[in-house]
Design a protein around this motif. Structure first.
Motif, PDB file in Angstrom:
ATOM      1  N   THR A 251       0.826  -1.208   0.000  1.00  0.00           N
ATOM      2  CA  THR A 251       0.000   0.000   0.000  1.00  0.00           C
ATOM      3  C   THR A 251       0.856   1.252   0.000  1.00  0.00           C
ATOM      4  O   THR A 251       1.726   1.429   0.863  1.00  0.00           O
ATOM      5  N   LEU A 252       0.586   2.120  -0.957  1.00  0.00           N
ATOM      6  CA  LEU A 252       1.208   3.426  -1.033  1.00  0.00           C
ATOM      7  C   LEU A 252       0.214   4.460  -0.515  1.00  0.00           C
ATOM      8  O   LEU A 252      -0.876   4.612  -1.081  1.00  0.00           O
ATOM      9  N   LEU A 253       0.559   5.145   0.542  1.00  0.00           N
ATOM     10  CA  LEU A 253      -0.291   6.151   1.175  1.00  0.00           C
ATOM     11  C   LEU A 253       0.183   7.528   0.722  1.00  0.00           C
ATOM     12  O   LEU A 253       1.304   7.931   1.041  1.00  0.00           O
ATOM     13  N   VAL A 254      -0.651   8.231  -0.017  1.00  0.00           N
ATOM     14  CA  VAL A 254      -0.258   9.516  -0.612  1.00  0.00           C
ATOM     15  C   VAL A 254      -1.116  10.624  -0.002  1.00  0.00           C
ATOM     16  O   VAL A 254      -2.348  10.593  -0.101  1.00  0.00           O
ATOM     17  N   GLN A 255      -0.470  11.608   0.606  1.00  0.00           N
ATOM     18  CA  GLN A 255      -1.207  12.679   1.269  1.00  0.00           C
ATOM     19  C   GLN A 255      -1.998  13.505   0.266  1.00  0.00           C
ATOM     20  O   GLN A 255      -1.483  13.912  -0.773  1.00  0.00           O
ATOM     21  N   GLU A 256      -3.256  13.751   0.608  1.00  0.00           N
ATOM     22  CA  GLU A 256      -4.085  14.695  -0.153  1.00  0.00           C
ATOM     23  C   GLU A 256      -4.438  15.859   0.772  1.00  0.00           C
ATOM     24  O   GLU A 256      -3.568  16.573   1.207  1.00  0.00           O
ATOM     25  N   GLY A 257      -5.736  16.052   1.058  1.00  0.00           N
ATOM     26  CA  GLY A 257      -6.147  17.167   1.894  1.00  0.00           C
ATOM     27  C   GLY A 257      -5.889  16.923   3.372  1.00  0.00           C
ATOM     28  O   GLY A 257      -5.312  15.910   3.782  1.00  0.00           O
ATOM     29  N   GLY A 258      -6.394  17.846   4.171  1.00  0.00           N
ATOM     30  CA  GLY A 258      -6.136  17.879   5.602  1.00  0.00           C
ATOM     31  C   GLY A 258      -5.483  19.210   5.891  1.00  0.00           C
ATOM     32  O   GLY A 258      -4.318  19.428   5.535  1.00  0.00           O
ATOM     33  N   TYR A 259      -6.248  20.128   6.502  1.00  0.00           N
ATOM     34  CA  TYR A 259      -5.788  21.506   6.605  1.00  0.00           C
ATOM     35  C   TYR A 259      -5.537  21.864   8.063  1.00  0.00           C
ATOM     36  O   TYR A 259      -5.806  21.080   8.974  1.00  0.00           O
ATOM     37  N   LEU A 260      -4.942  23.005   8.296  1.00  0.00           N
ATOM     38  CA  LEU A 260      -4.400  23.314   9.603  1.00  0.00           C
ATOM     39  C   LEU A 260      -5.476  23.363  10.683  1.00  0.00           C
ATOM     40  O   LEU A 260      -6.429  24.133  10.610  1.00  0.00           O
ATOM     41  N   SER A 261      -5.315  22.492  11.646  1.00  0.00           N
ATOM     42  CA  SER A 261      -6.121  22.471  12.860  1.00  0.00           C
ATOM     43  C   SER A 261      -5.261  21.816  13.926  1.00  0.00           C
ATOM     44  O   SER A 261      -4.209  21.239  13.630  1.00  0.00           O
ATOM     45  N   ASP A 262      -5.702  21.889  15.161  1.00  0.00           N
ATOM     46  CA  ASP A 262      -4.932  21.286  16.244  1.00  0.00           C
ATOM     47  C   ASP A 262      -4.820  19.774  16.103  1.00  0.00           C
ATOM     48  O   ASP A 262      -3.923  19.154  16.689  1.00  0.00           O
ATOM     49  N   ASP A 263      -5.719  19.164  15.311  1.00  0.00           N
ATOM     50  CA  ASP A 263      -5.779  17.708  15.196  1.00  0.00           C
ATOM     51  C   ASP A 263      -5.050  17.144  13.989  1.00  0.00           C
ATOM     52  O   ASP A 263      -4.970  15.925  13.844  1.00  0.00           O
ATOM     53  N   LEU A 264      -4.535  17.985  13.100  1.00  0.00           N
ATOM     54  CA  LEU A 264      -4.027  17.488  11.823  1.00  0.00           C
ATOM     55  C   LEU A 264      -2.927  16.447  12.019  1.00  0.00           C
ATOM     56  O   LEU A 264      -3.008  15.331  11.488  1.00  0.00           O
ATOM     57  N   GLY A 265      -1.892  16.775  12.753  1.00  0.00           N
ATOM     58  CA  GLY A 265      -0.811  15.823  12.959  1.00  0.00           C
ATOM     59  C   GLY A 265      -1.266  14.583  13.705  1.00  0.00           C
ATOM     60  O   GLY A 265      -0.883  13.452  13.368  1.00  0.00           O
ATOM     61  N   ALA A 266      -2.114  14.768  14.712  1.00  0.00           N
ATOM     62  CA  ALA A 266      -2.616  13.631  15.490  1.00  0.00           C
ATOM     63  C   ALA A 266      -3.465  12.703  14.630  1.00  0.00           C
ATOM     64  O   ALA A 266      -3.443  11.477  14.823  1.00  0.00           O
ATOM     65  N   ASN A 267      -4.219  13.261  13.695  1.00  0.00           N
ATOM     66  CA  ASN A 267      -5.035  12.421  12.815  1.00  0.00           C
ATOM     67  C   ASN A 267      -4.158  11.537  11.928  1.00  0.00           C
ATOM     68  O   ASN A 267      -4.476  10.366  11.689  1.00  0.00           O
ATOM     69  N   LEU A 268      -3.050  12.096  11.424  1.00  0.00           N
ATOM     70  CA  LEU A 268      -2.145  11.283  10.615  1.00  0.00           C
ATOM     71  C   LEU A 268      -1.483  10.206  11.480  1.00  0.00           C
ATOM     72  O   LEU A 268      -1.374   9.045  11.068  1.00  0.00           O
ATOM     73  N   THR A 269      -1.052  10.578  12.688  1.00  0.00           N
ATOM     74  CA  THR A 269      -0.462   9.586  13.594  1.00  0.00           C
ATOM     75  C   THR A 269      -1.436   8.448  13.848  1.00  0.00           C
ATOM     76  O   THR A 269      -1.063   7.264  13.798  1.00  0.00           O
ATOM     77  N   SER A 270      -2.692   8.795  14.121  1.00  0.00           N
ATOM     78  CA  SER A 270      -3.708   7.774  14.395  1.00  0.00           C
ATOM     79  C   SER A 270      -3.901   6.860  13.198  1.00  0.00           C
ATOM     80  O   SER A 270      -3.953   5.629  13.345  1.00  0.00           O
ATOM     81  N   PHE A 271      -3.990   7.434  12.007  1.00  0.00           N
ATOM     82  CA  PHE A 271      -4.176   6.613  10.804  1.00  0.00           C
ATOM     83  C   PHE A 271      -3.007   5.656  10.616  1.00  0.00           C
ATOM     84  O   PHE A 271      -3.199   4.456  10.385  1.00  0.00           O
ATOM     85  N   LEU A 272      -1.791   6.169  10.682  1.00  0.00           N
ATOM     86  CA  LEU A 272      -0.621   5.343  10.416  1.00  0.00           C
ATOM     87  C   LEU A 272      -0.457   4.267  11.487  1.00  0.00           C
ATOM     88  O   LEU A 272      -0.119   3.121  11.173  1.00  0.00           O
ATOM     89  N   ARG A 273      -0.708   4.606  12.734  1.00  0.00           N
ATOM     90  CA  ARG A 273      -0.632   3.594  13.788  1.00  0.00           C
ATOM     91  C   ARG A 273      -1.706   2.531  13.600  1.00  0.00           C
ATOM     92  O   ARG A 273      -1.454   1.331  13.807  1.00  0.00           O
ATOM     93  N   GLY A 274      -2.898   2.960  13.209  1.00  0.00           N
ATOM     94  CA  GLY A 274      -3.946   1.979  12.929  1.00  0.00           C
ATOM     95  C   GLY A 274      -3.562   1.067  11.783  1.00  0.00           C
ATOM     96  O   GLY A 274      -3.814  -0.140  11.818  1.00  0.00           O
ATOM     97  N   PHE A 275      -2.932   1.653  10.779  1.00  0.00           N
ATOM     98  CA  PHE A 275      -2.552   0.864   9.600  1.00  0.00           C
ATOM     99  C   PHE A 275      -1.495  -0.181   9.946  1.00  0.00           C
ATOM    100  O   PHE A 275      -1.584  -1.334   9.502  1.00  0.00           O
ATOM    101  N   VAL A 276      -0.491   0.195  10.738  1.00  0.00           N
ATOM    102  CA  VAL A 276       0.589  -0.759  11.060  1.00  0.00           C
ATOM    103  C   VAL A 276       0.271  -1.597  12.285  1.00  0.00           C
ATOM    104  O   VAL A 276       1.021  -2.530  12.606  1.00  0.00           O
TER     105      VAL A 276
END
Length: 340
Positions: A313-338
Motif C-alpha cells: 500500500t502506497l499512502l499519498v497525502q491529499e487534503g487535511g488543513y491546519l487544525s490542532d488535530d491534523l498531525g494527530a489524525n495522521l499519527t492515528s491513521f498510520l498507527r492503525g494501519f501498522v
C-alpha cells in the motif's frame, strides 16, 4: 514505515482563495508540511529523499501541452501589464474541443478549472517534486516495502489530465498508479479525502486496468459539485471500474466505516495486487472545510480496515488543513494501519 518528502515542495505558497464569493487565506499552506511531518514521525515513519524520475511518468498521465503550461505560465503571466502576482483564470471554455489560444490569459482559463489553484513562482517546482516523491514511494513498494507514506504537497486528486483545480496541479495518485501498472502490477486507488477525487476519476474513467473508488461528502452541496455522484460508474471499457460512495455532510465514524467496507469489498473483487490510497485527512470533525465528522480515533480505524486488505500500500497525502488535530489524525491513521 518509510516516508518520502522533498523540501522543494515548500516553495508553493498560494495566497488567493475564494469560497462562496468571499476572499480568504488559502488553506493549502506550506505550514501543513510541519504538522504532517510531525504526525508521521510520531507514528514511527522515517523520511527518505525523493528521487527524480524525469517527466516521462508525468506525461504518462498529463498531456505535454499541460505540463508545458504549468512550467511556463507564471513567467509569461508576469509580462502582462497589471497582472496579478498569481495566475488566476477569469474566462473558461464551455468544452474541451474548442481552439487552443496562444494568450496566457486564455490558456489559464483552459487549464485551470477554478480559482482555487493559483499558480505562483514556486508552484511548478513544488508540484513536480510532490510527483517525484510519490514515484519514489511507488518504487519503495516495487522494491518490496509493504507500505510507504508520501507527504505529497501540493495535493493532486483534483487534477485531470490537462486541468488544475482545487489546490491540485499534478495528479500524484494517478501518476503512481500508472507507474505501478507499467511495472506489471494491478493497482486500485482508494480515495478517502472529504472531497471527491474528480481528477483521478476523469483520468481513468474509460479504463479497466485501474479501479478507482472514492468515499467523500455528497457533492450535491459540496466541492467539486459536478462529479462524485453514485451513478458515475465509468464508461466504455471502464464501466463498472469506478465506484463513488457519497456521504451526507457531517457523517461520522460508524457510517463512514460502513461505506469503507463496501469500498474494500470492491477492491477485493477487482483482484488488485497493490493499493494506492489518496489519504485526505480533511474528513476530520475539526477540519476547517467541515464536510464530514471523523474523529482522531476514527482515522485509526480507517487505517486498520485498509490494512486488512493485506496489500502492498502506497499512502499519498491529499487534503487535511491546519487544525490542532491534523498531525494527530495522521499519527492515528498510520498507527492503525501498522497495528501499533
Amino acid at each position: 514505515m518509510k516516508a518520502v518528502f522533498d523540501a522543494r515542495q515548500r516553495k508553493h505558497d498560494p495566497k488567493h482563495f475564494m469560497a462562496s464569493g468571499a476572499l480568504s487565506q488559502n488553506p493549502e499552506q506550506p505550514a501543513r508540511i510541519d504538522a504532517l511531518m510531525a504526525g508521521a514521525k510520531a507514528a514511527g515513519a522515517s523520511f527518505v529523499a525523493a528521487e527524480d524520475h524525469g517527466r516521462g511518468p508525468l506525461a504518462a498521465i498529463h498531456s505535454p501541452e499541460y505540463l508545458a503550461f504549468l512550467e511556463t505560465i507564471h513567467e509569461r503571466w508576469k509580462r502582462i501589464p497589471g497582472a496579478s502576482e498569481e495566475v488566476i483564470p477569469n474566462v473558461h471554455p464551455d468544452r474541451r474541443t474548442v481552439g487552443y489560444p496562444r494568450s496566457a490569459v486564455g490558456q489559464a482559463g483552459y487549464h485551470q478549472v477554478d480559482t482555487a489553484c493559483p499558480i505562483a513562482a514556486g508552484t511548478w517546482e513544488s508540484a513536480y517534486w510532490a510527483a517525484q516523491a510519490t514515484l519514489t514511494g511507488a518504487d519503495l513498494i516495487l522494491d518490496g516495502e509493504k507500505a510507504a507514506y508520501v507527504l505529497a504537497r501540493p495535493p493532486g486528486h483534483h487534477a485531470f489530465a490537462d486541468l488544475a483545480g482545487g489546490f491540485c496541479f499534478l495528479n500524484n495518485v494517478a501518476i503512481a498508479a500508472e507507474h505501478l501498472r507499467r511495472a506489471g502490477r494491478r493497482p486500485a486507488i482508494l480515495d478517502v479525502d472529504v472531497h471527491h477525487g474528480n481528477g483521478t476519476q476523469g483520468i481513468f474513467y474509460d479504463r479497466d486496468d485501474v479501479l478507482t473508488v472514492s468515499i467523500h461528502a455528497d457533492p450535491e452541496r459540496f466541492y467539486p459539485f459536478f462529479w462524485g455522484h453514485a451513478q458515475e460508474r465509468g464508461e466504455g471499457r471502464g464501466r463498472g471500474y469506478n465506484l463513488n460512495l457519497p456521504l451526507p455532510r457531517g457523517t461520522g465514524d460508524a457510517a463512514h466505516r460502513e461505506a469503507l467496507g463496501l469500498a474494500l469489498a470492491r477492491i477485493r473483487a477487482f483482484g488488485a495486487d497493490v493499493l494506492v490510497v489518496a489519504l485526505g485527512l480533511d474528513a476530520s470533525e475539526n477540519d476547517p472545510l467541515q464536510g464530514l465528522s471523523i474523529t482522531t480515533a476514527g482515522f485509526g480505524g480507517i487505517g486498520a480496515a485498509i490494512a486488512g486488505l493485506a496489500l502492498p500500500t502506497l499512502l499519498v497525502q491529499e487534503g487535511g488543513y491546519l487544525s490542532d488535530d491534523l498531525g494527530a489524525n495522521l499519527t492515528s491513521f498510520l498507527r492503525g494501519f501498522v497495528g501499533t
